[in-house]
Write a protein that holds these residues in place. Structure first.
Motif, PDB file in Angstrom:
ATOM      1  N   PHE A   1       0.869  -1.177   0.000  1.00  0.00           N
ATOM      2  CA  PHE A   1       0.000   0.000   0.000  1.00  0.00           C
ATOM      3  C   PHE A   1       0.897   1.216   0.000  1.00  0.00           C
ATOM      4  O   PHE A   1       1.720   1.392   0.910  1.00  0.00           O
ATOM      5  CB  PHE A   1      -0.914   0.006   1.225  1.00  0.00           C
ATOM      6  CG  PHE A   1      -1.868   1.172   1.238  1.00  0.00           C
ATOM      7  CD1 PHE A   1      -2.938   1.222   0.366  1.00  0.00           C
ATOM      8  CD2 PHE A   1      -1.683   2.232   2.122  1.00  0.00           C
ATOM      9  CE1 PHE A   1      -3.815   2.290   0.362  1.00  0.00           C
ATOM     10  CE2 PHE A   1      -2.559   3.303   2.128  1.00  0.00           C
ATOM     11  CZ  PHE A   1      -3.628   3.335   1.246  1.00  0.00           C
ATOM     12  N   GLY A   2       0.798   2.044  -1.017  1.00  0.00           N
ATOM     13  CA  GLY A   2       1.691   3.185  -1.099  1.00  0.00           C
ATOM     14  C   GLY A   2       1.185   4.242  -2.059  1.00  0.00           C
ATOM     15  O   GLY A   2       0.144   4.090  -2.705  1.00  0.00           O
ATOM     16  N   MET A   3       1.948   5.320  -2.141  1.00  0.00           N
ATOM     17  CA  MET A   3       1.601   6.418  -3.045  1.00  0.00           C
ATOM     18  C   MET A   3       2.066   6.083  -4.456  1.00  0.00           C
ATOM     19  O   MET A   3       3.170   5.581  -4.659  1.00  0.00           O
ATOM     20  CB  MET A   3       2.239   7.726  -2.570  1.00  0.00           C
ATOM     21  CG  MET A   3       1.922   8.918  -3.459  1.00  0.00           C
ATOM     22  SD  MET A   3       2.547  10.492  -2.801  1.00  0.00           S
ATOM     23  CE  MET A   3       1.443  10.690  -1.395  1.00  0.00           C
ATOM     24  N   THR A   4       1.216   6.353  -5.411  1.00  0.00           N
ATOM     25  CA  THR A   4       1.538   6.135  -6.818  1.00  0.00           C
ATOM     26  C   THR A   4       1.204   7.397  -7.610  1.00  0.00           C
ATOM     27  O   THR A   4       0.572   8.323  -7.099  1.00  0.00           O
ATOM     28  CB  THR A   4       0.743   4.958  -7.402  1.00  0.00           C
ATOM     29  OG1 THR A   4      -0.661   5.186  -7.177  1.00  0.00           O
ATOM     30  CG2 THR A   4       1.148   3.649  -6.759  1.00  0.00           C
ATOM     31  N   ASP A   5       1.640   7.415  -8.834  1.00  0.00           N
ATOM     32  CA  ASP A   5       1.256   8.495  -9.735  1.00  0.00           C
ATOM     33  C   ASP A   5       0.927   7.891 -11.089  1.00  0.00           C
ATOM     34  O   ASP A   5       1.305   6.768 -11.393  1.00  0.00           O
ATOM     35  CB  ASP A   5       2.376   9.531  -9.870  1.00  0.00           C
ATOM     36  CG  ASP A   5       3.603   8.959 -10.545  1.00  0.00           C
ATOM     37  OD1 ASP A   5       4.313   8.208  -9.867  1.00  0.00           O
ATOM     38  OD2 ASP A   5       3.822   9.249 -11.740  1.00  0.00           O
ATOM     39  N   ALA A   6       0.166   8.625 -11.876  1.00  0.00           N
ATOM     40  CA  ALA A   6      -0.114   8.237 -13.263  1.00  0.00           C
ATOM     41  C   ALA A   6      -0.894   6.945 -13.385  1.00  0.00           C
ATOM     42  O   ALA A   6      -0.605   6.125 -14.256  1.00  0.00           O
ATOM     43  CB  ALA A   6       1.187   8.134 -14.055  1.00  0.00           C
ATOM     44  N   SER A   7      -1.889   6.725 -12.545  1.00  0.00           N
ATOM     45  CA  SER A   7      -2.714   5.532 -12.730  1.00  0.00           C
ATOM     46  C   SER A   7      -3.675   5.684 -13.911  1.00  0.00           C
ATOM     47  O   SER A   7      -4.091   4.692 -14.502  1.00  0.00           O
ATOM     48  CB  SER A   7      -3.490   5.214 -11.450  1.00  0.00           C
ATOM     49  OG  SER A   7      -4.424   6.217 -11.160  1.00  0.00           O
ATOM     50  N   ILE A   8      -4.031   6.917 -14.251  1.00  0.00           N
ATOM     51  CA  ILE A   8      -4.828   7.175 -15.459  1.00  0.00           C
ATOM     52  C   ILE A   8      -3.949   7.840 -16.514  1.00  0.00           C
ATOM     53  O   ILE A   8      -3.756   7.323 -17.610  1.00  0.00           O
ATOM     54  CB  ILE A   8      -6.061   8.047 -15.167  1.00  0.00           C
ATOM     55  CG1 ILE A   8      -6.969   7.386 -14.134  1.00  0.00           C
ATOM     56  CG2 ILE A   8      -6.847   8.308 -16.459  1.00  0.00           C
ATOM     57  CD1 ILE A   8      -8.182   8.217 -13.767  1.00  0.00           C
ATOM     58  N   ASN A   9      -3.398   9.014 -16.187  1.00  0.00           N
ATOM     59  CA  ASN A   9      -2.563   9.762 -17.129  1.00  0.00           C
ATOM     60  C   ASN A   9      -1.214  10.078 -16.500  1.00  0.00           C
ATOM     61  O   ASN A   9      -1.154  10.568 -15.376  1.00  0.00           O
ATOM     62  CB  ASN A   9      -3.236  11.089 -17.523  1.00  0.00           C
ATOM     63  CG  ASN A   9      -4.596  10.914 -18.126  1.00  0.00           C
ATOM     64  OD1 ASN A   9      -5.577  11.432 -17.618  1.00  0.00           O
ATOM     65  ND2 ASN A   9      -4.672  10.179 -19.224  1.00  0.00           N
ATOM     66  N   PRO A  10      -0.122   9.836 -17.191  1.00  0.00           N
ATOM     67  CA  PRO A  10       1.197  10.211 -16.673  1.00  0.00           C
ATOM     68  C   PRO A  10       1.315  11.721 -16.473  1.00  0.00           C
ATOM     69  O   PRO A  10       0.749  12.515 -17.229  1.00  0.00           O
ATOM     70  CB  PRO A  10       2.156   9.724 -17.764  1.00  0.00           C
ATOM     71  CG  PRO A  10       1.420   8.632 -18.453  1.00  0.00           C
ATOM     72  CD  PRO A  10      -0.018   9.047 -18.439  1.00  0.00           C
ATOM     73  N   ASP A  11       2.065  12.117 -15.437  1.00  0.00           N
ATOM     74  CA  ASP A  11       2.275  13.534 -15.144  1.00  0.00           C
ATOM     75  C   ASP A  11       3.082  14.171 -16.270  1.00  0.00           C
ATOM     76  O   ASP A  11       4.010  13.569 -16.808  1.00  0.00           O
ATOM     77  CB  ASP A  11       3.041  13.703 -13.827  1.00  0.00           C
ATOM     78  CG  ASP A  11       2.340  13.006 -12.658  1.00  0.00           C
ATOM     79  OD1 ASP A  11       1.099  13.020 -12.636  1.00  0.00           O
ATOM     80  OD2 ASP A  11       3.040  12.453 -11.796  1.00  0.00           O
ATOM     81  N   ARG A  12       2.746  15.437 -16.573  1.00  0.00           N
ATOM     82  CA  ARG A  12       3.482  16.147 -17.623  1.00  0.00           C
ATOM     83  C   ARG A  12       3.247  17.651 -17.521  1.00  0.00           C
ATOM     84  O   ARG A  12       2.265  18.111 -16.929  1.00  0.00           O
ATOM     85  CB  ARG A  12       3.092  15.652 -19.018  1.00  0.00           C
ATOM     86  CG  ARG A  12       1.860  16.244 -19.688  1.00  0.00           C
ATOM     87  CD  ARG A  12       0.506  15.775 -19.145  1.00  0.00           C
ATOM     88  NE  ARG A  12       0.337  14.346 -19.190  1.00  0.00           N
ATOM     89  CZ  ARG A  12      -0.327  13.731 -20.178  1.00  0.00           C
ATOM     90  NH1 ARG A  12      -0.823  14.429 -21.174  1.00  0.00           N
ATOM     91  NH2 ARG A  12      -0.532  12.431 -20.115  1.00  0.00           N
ATOM     92  N   PHE A  13       4.170  18.418 -18.095  1.00  0.00           N
ATOM     93  CA  PHE A  13       3.912  19.817 -18.402  1.00  0.00           C
ATOM     94  C   PHE A  13       4.594  20.120 -19.723  1.00  0.00           C
ATOM     95  O   PHE A  13       5.548  19.437 -20.121  1.00  0.00           O
ATOM     96  CB  PHE A  13       4.401  20.769 -17.297  1.00  0.00           C
ATOM     97  CG  PHE A  13       5.900  20.913 -17.194  1.00  0.00           C
ATOM     98  CD1 PHE A  13       6.586  21.835 -17.974  1.00  0.00           C
ATOM     99  CD2 PHE A  13       6.617  20.137 -16.304  1.00  0.00           C
ATOM    100  CE1 PHE A  13       7.963  21.958 -17.883  1.00  0.00           C
ATOM    101  CE2 PHE A  13       7.996  20.258 -16.209  1.00  0.00           C
ATOM    102  CZ  PHE A  13       8.669  21.173 -17.002  1.00  0.00           C
ATOM    103  N   GLY A  14       4.094  21.119 -20.423  1.00  0.00           N
ATOM    104  CA  GLY A  14       4.657  21.376 -21.729  1.00  0.00           C
ATOM    105  C   GLY A  14       4.366  22.766 -22.242  1.00  0.00           C
ATOM    106  O   GLY A  14       3.604  23.545 -21.642  1.00  0.00           O
TER     107      GLY A  14
END
Length: 394
Positions: free
Chosen positions: A52-65
């Protein structure tokens, strides 16, 4: 005095008009949550443990542009995009540390003739077929992906040195193609890529089909080619932007969806064939060795989206992946995966969600265990994941 004021006024007007013809936009997306995963394989052990932990990008990966355009007149525009991927949980760069690893291209766009761009870009599977799939970013996202994202519907892989053409919209019909150069002297086909696709979107019915081929992708034969590889100081390939390392990869697929009222239902089929495959790179553990084998994935996906209200949507999908390989003890692997996503929009830009996945593998031997896309592999043939998350765009 009057002439001076008139000149100043006209100068200001023309400067404003010239500025209005060009635009640059900063944009981005952040997706993070808490995830429970069953049977996660422990490093250096065959045992499985719950996590059990923190995750990122389960739907969309993080980004900036940054994306911009300049109106050149006569329906012609110059355009560019520079898009960075990163990991919110630790701030690290994505795509193996590339500054603009998600996209980096420039080109020209014509209202009548279409768009030509040059740089690091998405292939036609991503551009045309992925929007119809639960495994694509527009519907279910990363954890909905087919095993190892074998068909690239989740755009695990980008194409370097790529020239891409995209047609105008002809009453809902579009088409396009891409070619990624090997950039190798005397090795035109050594780590090259090409792709093409088409889609139709007019009213409640959508259809798309696409094809992608890589030659010698994901290897150290030509590191300046169409796909990336990571090489350590000893000269060994330790990772790759390419999903597979193989002498040849061919992926094709087609799909459709239909909207009626608040619901949309769809079906997508894809097939990926690998020849002289040496490894699967898209896994959170070490690459899976394939011993120069042949491998095939046939993915059959049904998906549905139901908008309960304007703010609340339910997305679900089921994928059966029928595999075959020349590997001893794993000649007929088969994956079954069920996905469910509940999403509530707090505003136009921010939403909260809960999603779950279940994957079961049979016939995989010790080579193919359960491995939900974007998560660590299971130590067994089954894996469950449940995530509560927050997503915001800017």
């Amino acid at each position: 005095m009057k002439k001076t004021l008139l000149i100043a006024l006209l100068t200001g007007i023309f400067a404003t008009a010239a500025h209005a013809q060009s635009s640059v936009t900063l944009y981005g997306l952040i997706d993070t949550g808490l995830t429970y995963t069953s049977n996660q394989k422990e490093t250096g052990s065959t045992a499985g443990h719950s996590k059990f932990g923190m995750t990122d990008a389960s739907i969309n990966p993080d980004r900036f542009g940054l994306r911009g355009s300049e109106d050149l007149g006569g329906g012609l525009k110059a355009m560019f995009a520079l898009e960075n991927g990163f990991t919110l949980t630790n701030g690290a760069l994505g795509q193996h540390g590339l500054l603009f690893g998600r996209q980096a291209f420039a080109g020209l766009s014509s209202d009548q003739l279409g768009t030509v761009t040059f740089g690091r870009q998405y292939d036609s599977v991503v551009d045309y077929l992925a929007p119809l799939a639960g495994a694509g970013a527009a519907k279910g996202g990363v954890f909905f992906g087919h095993p190892y994202d074998n068909d690239n519907l989740q755009n695990t892989m980008r194409i370097n040195n790529a020239v891409k053409y995209a047609s105008p919209n002809y009453n809902g019909w579009r088409f396009g193609s891409l070619y990624g150069f090997s950039n190798a002297a005397g090795g035109f086909s050594d780590n090259r890529a090409y792709s093409f696709g088409t889609s139709y979107n007019n009213g409640p019915f959508r259809f798309a089909a696409s094809y992608l081929q890589l030659n010698n992708g994901g290897s150290d034969a030509n590191l300046a080619g169409a796909t990336d590889s990571l090489v350590n100081p000893a000269g060994q390939v330790t990772g790759s932007d390419s999903t597979f390392s193989a002498g040849q990869q061919r992926t094709f697929g087609a799909g459709f969806d239909y909207a009626f009222g608040p619901a949309t239902v769809g079906f997508v089929f894809t097939e990926t064939k690998l020849e002289n495959a040496t490894g699967i790179n898209n896994t959170s553990a070490s690459p899976i060795p394939l011993a120069n084998s042949s491998l095939r994935f046939d993915n059959y996906e049904v998906n549905a989206v139901y908008n309960v209200t304007r703010a609340f949507a339910v997305t679900g999908s089921y994928t059966f992946t029928d595999g075959s390989s020349s590997l001893a003890g794993a000649s007929s692997p088969k994956w079954n995966q069920f996905n469910l996503l509940l999403d509530y929009a707090l505003s136009r830009r921010t939403d909260v969600y809960v999603e779950g996945q279940f994957q079961h593998v049979s016939g995989g031997g010790t080579v193919f265990t359960a491995d939900i896309n974007g998560l660590s592999p299971s130590a067994t043939s089954s894996q469950v994941a449940v995530t509560a998350g927050l997503r915001t765009r800017f």
